[in-house]
Motif scaffolding. Structure first.
Motif, PDB file in Angstrom:
ATOM      1  N   PRO A   1       0.828  -1.197   0.000  1.00  5.73           N
ATOM      2  CA  PRO A   1       0.000   0.000   0.000  1.00  5.73           C
ATOM      3  C   PRO A   1       0.870   1.258   0.000  1.00  5.73           C
ATOM      4  O   PRO A   1       1.889   1.291   0.660  1.00  5.73           O
TER       5      PRO A   1
ATOM      6  N   LEU B   1      -7.462  -7.533   2.593  1.00  2.00           N
ATOM      7  CA  LEU B   1      -8.028  -6.944   3.816  1.00  2.00           C
ATOM      8  C   LEU B   1      -7.825  -5.431   3.754  1.00  2.00           C
ATOM      9  O   LEU B   1      -6.869  -4.881   4.302  1.00  2.00           O
TER      10      LEU B   1
ATOM     11  N   LEU C   1      -7.302  -2.611   6.675  1.00  2.00           N
ATOM     12  CA  LEU C   1      -6.059  -2.462   7.437  1.00  2.00           C
ATOM     13  C   LEU C   1      -5.238  -1.258   6.992  1.00  2.00           C
ATOM     14  O   LEU C   1      -4.380  -0.790   7.721  1.00  2.00           O
ATOM     15  N   PHE C   2      -5.484  -0.770   5.774  1.00  2.00           N
ATOM     16  CA  PHE C   2      -4.636   0.309   5.265  1.00  2.00           C
ATOM     17  C   PHE C   2      -5.456   1.455   4.675  1.00  2.00           C
ATOM     18  O   PHE C   2      -5.382   1.731   3.475  1.00  2.00           O
ATOM     19  N   PRO C   3      -6.254   2.116   5.524  1.00  2.00           N
ATOM     20  CA  PRO C   3      -7.097   3.200   5.018  1.00  2.00           C
ATOM     21  C   PRO C   3      -6.265   4.319   4.375  1.00  2.00           C
ATOM     22  O   PRO C   3      -5.143   4.584   4.801  1.00  2.00           O
ATOM     23  N   GLY C   4      -6.835   4.931   3.353  1.00  2.00           N
ATOM     24  CA  GLY C   4      -6.193   6.094   2.738  1.00  2.00           C
ATOM     25  C   GLY C   4      -5.110   5.746   1.730  1.00  2.00           C
ATOM     26  O   GLY C   4      -4.546   6.635   1.100  1.00  2.00           O
ATOM     27  N   THR C   5      -4.809   4.468   1.557  1.00  2.00           N
ATOM     28  CA  THR C   5      -3.718   4.107   0.654  1.00  2.00           C
ATOM     29  C   THR C   5      -4.252   3.472  -0.631  1.00  2.00           C
ATOM     30  O   THR C   5      -5.430   3.189  -0.746  1.00  2.00           O
TER      31      THR C   5
ATOM     32  N   ILE D   1       0.873  -8.428   1.378  1.00  2.00           N
ATOM     33  CA  ILE D   1      -0.406  -7.747   1.608  1.00  2.00           C
ATOM     34  C   ILE D   1      -1.420  -8.809   2.047  1.00  2.00           C
ATOM     35  O   ILE D   1      -1.599  -9.815   1.366  1.00  2.00           O
ATOM     36  N   PRO D   2      -2.067  -8.611   3.220  1.00  2.00           N
ATOM     37  CA  PRO D   2      -2.935  -9.670   3.736  1.00  2.00           C
ATOM     38  C   PRO D   2      -4.184  -9.896   2.885  1.00  2.00           C
ATOM     39  O   PRO D   2      -4.849  -8.943   2.479  1.00  2.00           O
ATOM     40  N   MET D   3      -4.451 -11.173   2.624  1.00  2.00           N
ATOM     41  CA  MET D   3      -5.621 -11.561   1.827  1.00  2.00           C
ATOM     42  C   MET D   3      -6.320 -12.713   2.535  1.00  2.00           C
ATOM     43  O   MET D   3      -5.664 -13.531   3.162  1.00  2.00           O
ATOM     44  N   ARG D   4      -7.635 -12.803   2.345  1.00  2.00           N
ATOM     45  CA  ARG D   4      -8.335 -13.915   2.994  1.00  2.00           C
ATOM     46  C   ARG D   4      -8.371 -15.167   2.125  1.00  2.00           C
ATOM     47  O   ARG D   4      -8.780 -16.230   2.581  1.00  2.00           O
TER      48      ARG D   4
ATOM     49  N   PRO E   1      -1.660 -17.390   1.890  1.00  2.00           N
ATOM     50  CA  PRO E   1      -2.937 -16.743   2.221  1.00  2.00           C
ATOM     51  C   PRO E   1      -4.128 -17.631   1.884  1.00  2.00           C
ATOM     52  O   PRO E   1      -4.158 -18.245   0.822  1.00  2.00           O
TER      53      PRO E   1
ATOM     54  N   LEU F   1      -7.313 -14.616  10.365  1.00  2.00           N
ATOM     55  CA  LEU F   1      -8.665 -14.178  10.662  1.00  2.00           C
ATOM     56  C   LEU F   1      -9.545 -15.401  10.823  1.00  2.00           C
ATOM     57  O   LEU F   1      -9.174 -16.501  10.427  1.00  2.00           O
TER      58      LEU F   1
ATOM     59  N   THR G   1      -3.688 -15.077   6.559  1.00  2.00           N
ATOM     60  CA  THR G   1      -3.887 -14.015   5.565  1.00  2.00           C
ATOM     61  C   THR G   1      -2.579 -13.681   4.854  1.00  2.00           C
ATOM     62  O   THR G   1      -2.537 -12.795   4.007  1.00  2.00           O
ATOM     63  N   ILE G   2      -1.518 -14.371   5.221  1.00  2.00           N
ATOM     64  CA  ILE G   2      -0.207 -14.051   4.652  1.00  2.00           C
ATOM     65  C   ILE G   2       0.550 -15.337   4.373  1.00  2.00           C
ATOM     66  O   ILE G   2       0.117 -16.417   4.735  1.00  2.00           O
TER      67      ILE G   2
ATOM     68  N   LEU H   1       3.899  -6.788   5.711  1.00  2.00           N
ATOM     69  CA  LEU H   1       4.092  -5.348   5.677  1.00  2.00           C
ATOM     70  C   LEU H   1       4.308  -4.847   7.098  1.00  2.00           C
ATOM     71  O   LEU H   1       3.961  -5.511   8.065  1.00  2.00           O
TER      72      LEU H   1
ATOM     73  N   TYR I   1       3.293  -2.489  10.056  1.00  2.00           N
ATOM     74  CA  TYR I   1       2.168  -1.711  10.555  1.00  2.00           C
ATOM     75  C   TYR I   1       2.639  -0.998  11.816  1.00  2.00           C
ATOM     76  O   TYR I   1       3.088  -1.637  12.758  1.00  2.00           O
TER      77      TYR I   1
ATOM     78  N   PRO J   1       3.480   2.234   3.998  1.00  2.00           N
ATOM     79  CA  PRO J   1       2.207   2.703   3.443  1.00  2.00           C
ATOM     80  C   PRO J   1       1.881   4.146   3.820  1.00  2.00           C
ATOM     81  O   PRO J   1       1.138   4.820   3.133  1.00  2.00           O
ATOM     82  N   TYR J   2       2.429   4.599   4.940  1.00  2.00           N
ATOM     83  CA  TYR J   2       2.097   5.942   5.392  1.00  2.00           C
ATOM     84  C   TYR J   2       3.329   6.808   5.536  1.00  2.00           C
ATOM     85  O   TYR J   2       4.434   6.309   5.743  1.00  2.00           O
TER      86      TYR J   2
END
Lengths: 243, 262, 200
Positions: free
Chosen positions: A54, A110, A113-117, A149-152, C7, C22, C31-32, C49, C51, C77-78
């Motif tokens: 992201p 998901l 988890l990374f709003p705004g990106t 990047i997390p995925m379900r 994942p 999850l 998820t990874i 990533l 966080y 990311p930020y």
């Protein structure tokens, strides 16, 4: 268009059985600069996928303050087809494929988890031979897993179609051109959810059911290849030092 | 990665002591691999890696109309795409000035060196073959100019020549090769502070003050392009010309070897 | 048993609380891509990533120094931001800094505190999922590298590593090797051997 016999003595032109995939090989992480990447050879298709992010969503107004946005760009190299020199960049077909591909991954990433990106997925078809959107999605799925990047779930895609009254799996270019139906599907393998479904031509409900059965069965093999591609670099490193 | 990882001070200090990050000599290339024939659908193709820089060159040959000033000759068009999948700073959209310069410098060297026998590409009045050279950047780590020229040359040397029969283009089957009558290669130098290096990587390009590309065949300088805001002294350029001939000779040998293996 | 998972893979048929997983329909899903240990129910990311969590150390580069604030590139990311009234440090664009995460605010900016400028040197960017291995248990790994090479090293949880002085090239080599072999057992011994063989 002139009709072409696609099935001769119960075999397809390339010798495959009706429910047989083309040869697929996947390599994880060929593009060093990307957060994650993958390369797939699916029959004569050769496709690269890369994921960046992201990262800051630009331009700013595309950002969603509550979740990450997924952007996708599917393009074909001008030298990718056996015919004329293509135009680089996006045409209407590429814009649509980019959109439906994006939606496949919006379903599994998901995003909260990374709003705004933004998460940017690039699919580049270097050589095409039918079924590039499905191969591109299968490839991008590995690129995303390699990015962390997390995925379900890890989606795959493949198409089925019909020649006369016969349902066939994984149409190549020539089959795609002359078949009576083509239906690409993307599936989340764990729950068998359908996240991409397109179709054109003519199908009965019974044909549809046969096609779905073939797609789901072949999915087990495709998922296995995706996982092997991801594991290979780590298993190799382990092997080297076990000796 | 989306940050500049080195300070200017760090990199110039190291270069003043004749040290490059990867331990190379000032006028050495990174490892180069040339793989022609990667895309069988294209008339010609090659994947080239220089260090972590990765490009793909593709050749398509199509029937077109001749240039008005050269009615009996074929044509060549070169384009370069800095794909957004190759680098975080590349974005989608029309070709940037950077991409246009890259394609024009590659084009100029190949054109000036008369690599393709253009007269052989004449079909009939108002119909000639057009050769499309596309350079696709797949991973950026500096020096796209040399990678692009190597890729274009390797792809051209291995390209099939389609046939034109009864108004139809035949691209498959028993085809000859595109006729190539010369081979060229380029050497691109970067000047950082007072130091000049060959084959700069992304970090070195980040801090480059000036850039110079010299394309040669075995006999002549065929094209030059100075880039960026800095400058070279003419005495420096003279020295770099000698180096270019030396490096081109080696590169041309490598390109021909790779092409003959295809 | 430890196993490599991707994942979407089911870790357990029961709902468990595990990082990077999850729960869906009562099952625990990875998820990874990571190494899952079903004895300890831990999932260690192989690809993951960063966080930001309050209190973590990061390395960054000043992108835009203004009168009251500095924007910091973190390769994450930020973006980071330093509000200057809390510090006396004078920073200019392209300075490399070390700082502590205060919080991730609602606008998606990582607020940093206690900035310190790191003069000279270079940054290496590694995958954030490899940072724990670079540090080692109680910083043993990084201490070993730093002592053998006489280099000053500062490791940010965001995956940026600052290296200066001493044998920079040997330190770089060691860090690259740790990243590459992060999930291969016996890493500490191999790195020690490599450093020793190259030390003269």
């Amino acid at each position: 268009m002139e009709k072409l016999e696609l099935l001769i003595n119960g075999k397809r032109l390339d010798g495959r059985a009706m429910d047989e995939l083309r040869k697929i090989s996947i390599t994880a992480s060929p593009i060093r600069n990307a957060t994650g990447s993958a390369y797939i050879e699916w029959g004569n298709n050769k496709i690269l996928a890369a994921v960046y992010g992201p990262r800051e969503a630009l331009p700013r107004h595309t950002a969603d303050p509550d979740r990450a946005v997924v952007k996708c760009r599917y393009t074909m190299a001008p030298f990718s087809s056996l015919e004329e020199h293509g135009r680089p960049g996006m045409n209407r077909r590429a814009i649509e494929i980019s959109k439906v591909t994006k939606e496949v991954f919006e379903n599994v990433i998901l995003l909260d988890l990374f709003p705004g990106t933004s998460i940017d997925i690039f699919v580049e078809v270097l050589q095409s031979d039918g079924g590039t959107r499905a191969a591109g999605i299968t490839c991008a799925s590995v690129a995303l897993a390699a990015s962390g990047i997390p995925m379900r779930d890890m989606p795959y895609a493949v198409s089925a179609g019909k020649v006369g009254e016969t349902v066939i799996l994984d149409l190549n270019k020539i089959e795609d051109n002359y078949s009576d139906a083509d239906m690409p599907m993307a599936i989340n393998p764990r729950n068998k959810e359908v996240t991409l479904l397109q179709m054109d031509g003519e199908l009965t409900k019974d044909h549809f059911k046969q096609a779905v059965e073939m797609i789901l069965k072949s999915g087990e093999a495709i998922t296995k290849l995706q996982k092997e591609a991801l594991r290979l670099p780590y298993e190799k490193a382990q092997e080297r030092y076990n000796r | 990665m989306n940050i500049t990882t080195m300070t200017r001070q760090y990199i110039t200090e190291r270069l003043n002591n004749k040290v490059r990050e990867d331990g190379r000599g000032m006028l050495s290339y990174r490892g180069i691999t040339i793989k022609p024939g990667f895309i069988p659908n294209a008339e010609g193709s090659a994947e080239v890696n220089i260090g972590h820089t990765k490009i793909m060159a593709g050749i398509k040959i199509a029937v077109g109309t001749p240039m008005p000033d050269k009615p009996e000759e074929g044509s060549m068009m070169t384009a370069a795409e800095l794909l957004p999948l190759a680098y975080h700073k590349y974005d989608a959209g029309p070709p940037s000035a950077e991409a246009v310069e890259l394609s024009r410098v590659i084009d100029r060297g190949i054109r000036a060196a008369n690599v393709i026998d253009m007269a052989k590409l004449f079909i009939e009045e108002e119909k000639v073959w057009s050769v499309f050279v596309d350079i696709y950047v797949l991973n950026y780590d500096g020096n796209l100019f040399d990678a692009g020229t190597i890729g274009a040359m390797a792809a051209l040397l291995t390209a099939r020549m389609p046939k034109y029969e009864d108004g139809k283009v035949i691209r498959e089957g028993n085809l000859g090769r595109l006729e190539i009558i010369n081979t060229c290669a380029s050497s691109t130098f970067a000047k950082i502070g007072k130091t000049i290096v060959l084959d700069a990587d992304a970090n070195e390009e980040d801090f480059s003050d000036a850039r110079l590309t010299i394309t040669t065949d075995e006999k002549y300088i065929r094209a030059m392009q100075k880039g960026l805001g800095g400058s070279f002294y003419t005495s420096e350029v003279e020295g770099l010309i000698d180096t270019s001939f030396e490096k081109s000779k080696e590169l041309i040998k490598r390109i021909k070897e790779a092409a003959s293996g295809d | 048993m430890k196993k490599l998972v991707t994942p979407g893979e089911v870790l357990s048929d029961k709902p468990l609380r595990i990082d990077n997983s999850l729960v869906e329909e009562g099952k625990t899903i990875s998820t990874i891509m990571g190494m899952y240990d079903d004895q300890t129910s831990s999932l260690i990311p192989i690809e993951g990533l960063w966080y930001p969590r309050p209190g973590e150390k990061v390395i960054g580069v000043i992108e835009e120094a203004r009168l009251n604030t500095c924007n910091v590139a973190l390769n994450a990311p930020y973006k980071g931001i330093i509000i200057l009234k809390f510090s006396e440090v004078n920073m200019v664009n392209n300075d490399i800094i070390e700082a502590t995460v205060k919080e991730l605010d609602k606008t998606g900016t990582i607020v940093l505190s206690r900035p310190k400028v790191l003069y000279g040197g270079k940054i290496m960017a590694v995958k954030p999922s490899k940072v724990p291995r670079i540090l080692g248990k109680e910083n043993t790994m990084i201490t070993q590298v730093s002592q053998s090479t006489k280099a000053s090293i500062s490791v940010g949880m965001n995956g940026l590593v600052w290296v200066k002085g001493g044998d920079v090239d040997l330190a770089t080599k060691a860090i690259n090797q740790i990243v590459e072999e992060a999930h291969v057992s016996g890493l500490t011994d191999r790195i020690a051997a490599m450093l020793k063989s190259k030390q003269q």
